[in-house]
Motif scaffolding. Structure first.
Motif, PDB file in Angstrom:
ATOM      1  N   ASP A   1     -11.291   9.888 -13.201  1.00  0.00           N
ATOM      2  CA  ASP A   1     -10.788   9.176 -14.371  1.00  0.00           C
ATOM      3  C   ASP A   1      -9.856   8.081 -13.878  1.00  0.00           C
ATOM      4  N   GLU A   2     -10.217   6.835 -14.125  1.00  0.00           N
ATOM      5  CA  GLU A   2      -9.332   5.736 -13.751  1.00  0.00           C
ATOM      6  C   GLU A   2      -8.948   4.921 -14.979  1.00  0.00           C
ATOM      7  N   SER A   3      -8.902   5.570 -16.124  1.00  0.00           N
ATOM      8  CA  SER A   3      -8.640   4.896 -17.386  1.00  0.00           C
ATOM      9  C   SER A   3      -7.237   4.308 -17.484  1.00  0.00           C
ATOM     10  N   GLY A   4      -6.318   4.782 -16.672  1.00  0.00           N
ATOM     11  CA  GLY A   4      -4.948   4.307 -16.745  1.00  0.00           C
ATOM     12  C   GLY A   4      -4.623   3.163 -15.809  1.00  0.00           C
ATOM     13  N   MET A   5      -5.562   2.766 -14.972  1.00  0.00           N
ATOM     14  CA  MET A   5      -5.322   1.662 -14.040  1.00  0.00           C
ATOM     15  C   MET A   5      -5.138   0.379 -14.845  1.00  0.00           C
ATOM     16  N   PRO A   6      -4.024  -0.335 -14.633  1.00  0.00           N
ATOM     17  CA  PRO A   6      -3.695  -1.462 -15.500  1.00  0.00           C
ATOM     18  C   PRO A   6      -4.633  -2.662 -15.366  1.00  0.00           C
ATOM     19  N   ASN A   7      -5.109  -2.941 -14.173  1.00  0.00           N
ATOM     20  CA  ASN A   7      -5.999  -4.089 -13.968  1.00  0.00           C
ATOM     21  C   ASN A   7      -6.598  -4.016 -12.561  1.00  0.00           C
ATOM     22  N   ASN A   8      -7.413  -4.995 -12.232  1.00  0.00           N
ATOM     23  CA  ASN A   8      -8.118  -4.934 -10.949  1.00  0.00           C
ATOM     24  C   ASN A   8      -7.265  -5.338  -9.754  1.00  0.00           C
ATOM     25  N   ARG A   9      -5.976  -5.536  -9.969  1.00  0.00           N
ATOM     26  CA  ARG A   9      -5.093  -5.749  -8.812  1.00  0.00           C
ATOM     27  C   ARG A   9      -4.739  -4.425  -8.141  1.00  0.00           C
ATOM     28  N   PHE A  10      -5.063  -3.337  -8.809  1.00  0.00           N
ATOM     29  CA  PHE A  10      -4.768  -2.006  -8.289  1.00  0.00           C
ATOM     30  C   PHE A  10      -6.047  -1.374  -7.752  1.00  0.00           C
ATOM     31  N   LEU A  11      -5.973  -0.879  -6.506  1.00  0.00           N
ATOM     32  CA  LEU A  11      -7.128  -0.226  -5.912  1.00  0.00           C
ATOM     33  C   LEU A  11      -6.686   1.089  -5.282  1.00  0.00           C
ATOM     34  N   ALA A  12      -7.300   2.178  -5.721  1.00  0.00           N
ATOM     35  CA  ALA A  12      -6.967   3.493  -5.177  1.00  0.00           C
ATOM     36  C   ALA A  12      -8.156   4.027  -4.395  1.00  0.00           C
ATOM     37  N   GLU A  13      -7.828   4.695  -3.284  1.00  0.00           N
ATOM     38  CA  GLU A  13      -8.858   5.312  -2.467  1.00  0.00           C
ATOM     39  C   GLU A  13      -8.397   6.682  -2.002  1.00  0.00           C
ATOM     40  N   ARG A  14      -9.356   7.514  -1.733  1.00  0.00           N
ATOM     41  CA  ARG A  14      -9.035   8.828  -1.186  1.00  0.00           C
ATOM     42  C   ARG A  14     -10.113   9.175  -0.159  1.00  0.00           C
ATOM     43  N   THR A  15      -9.866   8.774   1.034  1.00  0.00           N
ATOM     44  CA  THR A  15     -10.824   8.924   2.106  1.00  0.00           C
ATOM     45  C   THR A  15     -10.949  10.381   2.529  1.00  0.00           C
ATOM     46  N   GLY A  16     -12.172  10.884   2.543  1.00  0.00           N
ATOM     47  CA  GLY A  16     -12.404  12.242   3.009  1.00  0.00           C
ATOM     48  C   GLY A  16     -11.785  13.323   2.143  1.00  0.00           C
ATOM     49  N   GLY A  17     -11.356  12.962   0.970  1.00  0.00           N
ATOM     50  CA  GLY A  17     -10.788  13.951   0.068  1.00  0.00           C
ATOM     51  C   GLY A  17      -9.436  14.502   0.487  1.00  0.00           C
ATOM     52  N   THR A  18      -8.750  13.768   1.382  1.00  0.00           N
ATOM     53  CA  THR A  18      -7.429  14.242   1.811  1.00  0.00           C
ATOM     54  C   THR A  18      -6.349  13.349   1.213  1.00  0.00           C
ATOM     55  N   TYR A  19      -5.766  12.474   2.045  1.00  0.00           N
ATOM     56  CA  TYR A  19      -4.695  11.633   1.512  1.00  0.00           C
ATOM     57  C   TYR A  19      -5.284  10.512   0.662  1.00  0.00           C
ATOM     58  N   SER A  20      -4.422   9.890  -0.116  1.00  0.00           N
ATOM     59  CA  SER A  20      -4.842   8.787  -0.966  1.00  0.00           C
ATOM     60  C   SER A  20      -3.922   7.590  -0.756  1.00  0.00           C
ATOM     61  N   THR A  21      -4.481   6.406  -0.967  1.00  0.00           N
ATOM     62  CA  THR A  21      -3.681   5.186  -0.939  1.00  0.00           C
ATOM     63  C   THR A  21      -3.850   4.451  -2.256  1.00  0.00           C
ATOM     64  N   LEU A  22      -2.806   3.760  -2.650  1.00  0.00           N
ATOM     65  CA  LEU A  22      -2.833   2.915  -3.837  1.00  0.00           C
ATOM     66  C   LEU A  22      -2.345   1.537  -3.400  1.00  0.00           C
ATOM     67  N   LYS A  23      -3.244   0.572  -3.474  1.00  0.00           N
ATOM     68  CA  LYS A  23      -2.921  -0.791  -3.037  1.00  0.00           C
ATOM     69  C   LYS A  23      -2.732  -1.674  -4.247  1.00  0.00           C
TER      70      LYS A  23
ATOM     71  N   THR B   1       0.845  -1.187   0.000  1.00  0.00           N
ATOM     72  CA  THR B   1       0.000   0.000   0.000  1.00  0.00           C
ATOM     73  C   THR B   1       0.880   1.235   0.000  1.00  0.00           C
ATOM     74  N   LEU B   2       0.667   2.074  -0.993  1.00  0.00           N
ATOM     75  CA  LEU B   2       1.402   3.320  -1.117  1.00  0.00           C
ATOM     76  C   LEU B   2       0.501   4.453  -0.649  1.00  0.00           C
ATOM     77  N   ARG B   3       1.128   5.465  -0.031  1.00  0.00           N
ATOM     78  CA  ARG B   3       0.330   6.586   0.475  1.00  0.00           C
ATOM     79  C   ARG B   3       0.807   7.885  -0.130  1.00  0.00           C
ATOM     80  N   CYS B   4      -0.146   8.780  -0.359  1.00  0.00           N
ATOM     81  CA  CYS B   4       0.161  10.116  -0.886  1.00  0.00           C
ATOM     82  C   CYS B   4      -0.606  11.157  -0.085  1.00  0.00           C
ATOM     83  N   ASP B   5       0.114  12.177   0.347  1.00  0.00           N
ATOM     84  CA  ASP B   5      -0.519  13.341   0.976  1.00  0.00           C
ATOM     85  C   ASP B   5      -0.348  14.537   0.046  1.00  0.00           C
TER      86      ASP B   5
END
Lengths: 111, 115
Positions: free
Chosen positions: B56-78, B20-24
């Motif tokens: 836009d999630e057109s660039g996601m390579p496949n369903n092994r990738f899941l991105a979330e952005r809870t509350g509109g602040t930080y985001s995670t990419l699993k 899981t990667l995180r972005c602030d």
């Protein structure tokens, strides 16, 4: 065919030289044209952008876009060793809000 | 003002594991983007959030990738399960509202190595 073509270099110049970095693109819908600079092991840093065709100058840097020929240029005057980095062109279609990057040109400025 | 931050800076995992990667993003930036660069290739778009919604999630390579952005602040990419071809550098970027969407500011990236 890639949407954005950029010569990977490296481009080696002596300090003080004028540098010309270029990209071509195929998508006529691109409206914003960004240039990013990336140092090794760092994230891309926004240098400047141009909207549609024309020139834009910022200090030693000048960005130029010719939409008729789908050609993007970045000129660096009085190049410095600190300008040594990879330069990425990244046009964008505002309808999609995503940057489309070239491979980047590695620039080496020797003292 | 703090820039875009990403964590971890480097991750080494085995094939089949989860990461899981995180972005602030920069404070106040509604738009958040994920990009990645795999070896020898150009940086490519993965997806775009506006606040907590996927625009836009057109660039996601496949369903092994899941991105979330809870509350509109930080985001995670699993990435689950990770495959060898997922190795690369994952960048996060953010921008302000519609008037400044072209000014995307990037984080330092997370270097992912899948062995």
């Amino acid at each position: 065919q890639k949407e954005v073509e950029q010569d990977p270099g490296p481009l080696s110049v002596p300090e003080g030289a004028i540098v010309s970095l270029n990209c071509t693109y195929s998508n006529s819908a691109f409206q914003y044209f960004m240039w990013y600079r990336q140092y090794s092991r760092k994230g891309p840093e926004l240098l400047m952008y141009t909207y549609s065709s024309g020139n834009k100058e910022d200090g030693r840097f000048t960005a130029q876009v010719d939409k008729s020929s789908k050609y993007i240029s970045l000129f660096i005057r009085d190049s410095q060793p600190s300008d040594s980095a990879t330069y990425l062109c990244a046009p964008m279609n505002t309808g999609f809000q995503k940057l489309v990057f070239g491979t980047g040109t590695r620039l080496l400025v020797s003292p | 003002e703090a820039g875009v931050t990403q964590f971890p800076s480097h991750s080494v995992i085995e094939k089949g594991q989860t990461v899981t990667l995180r972005c602030d993003p920069i404070s106040g930036h509604d738009n958040l983007y994920w990009y990645r660069r795999v070896m020898g290739k150009e940086i490519k778009f993965l997806l775009h959030f506006v606040k907590e919604s996927k625009q836009d999630e057109s660039g996601m390579p496949n369903n092994r990738f899941l991105a979330e952005r809870t509350g509109g602040t930080y985001s995670t990419l699993k990435v689950q399960p990770a495959e060898l071809e997922d190795s690369g550098v994952y960048f996060c970027a953010s921008s302000q509202g519609r008037d400044r969407l072209y000014e995307q500011y990037f984080g330092p990236g997370t270097r992912l190595t899948v062995t």
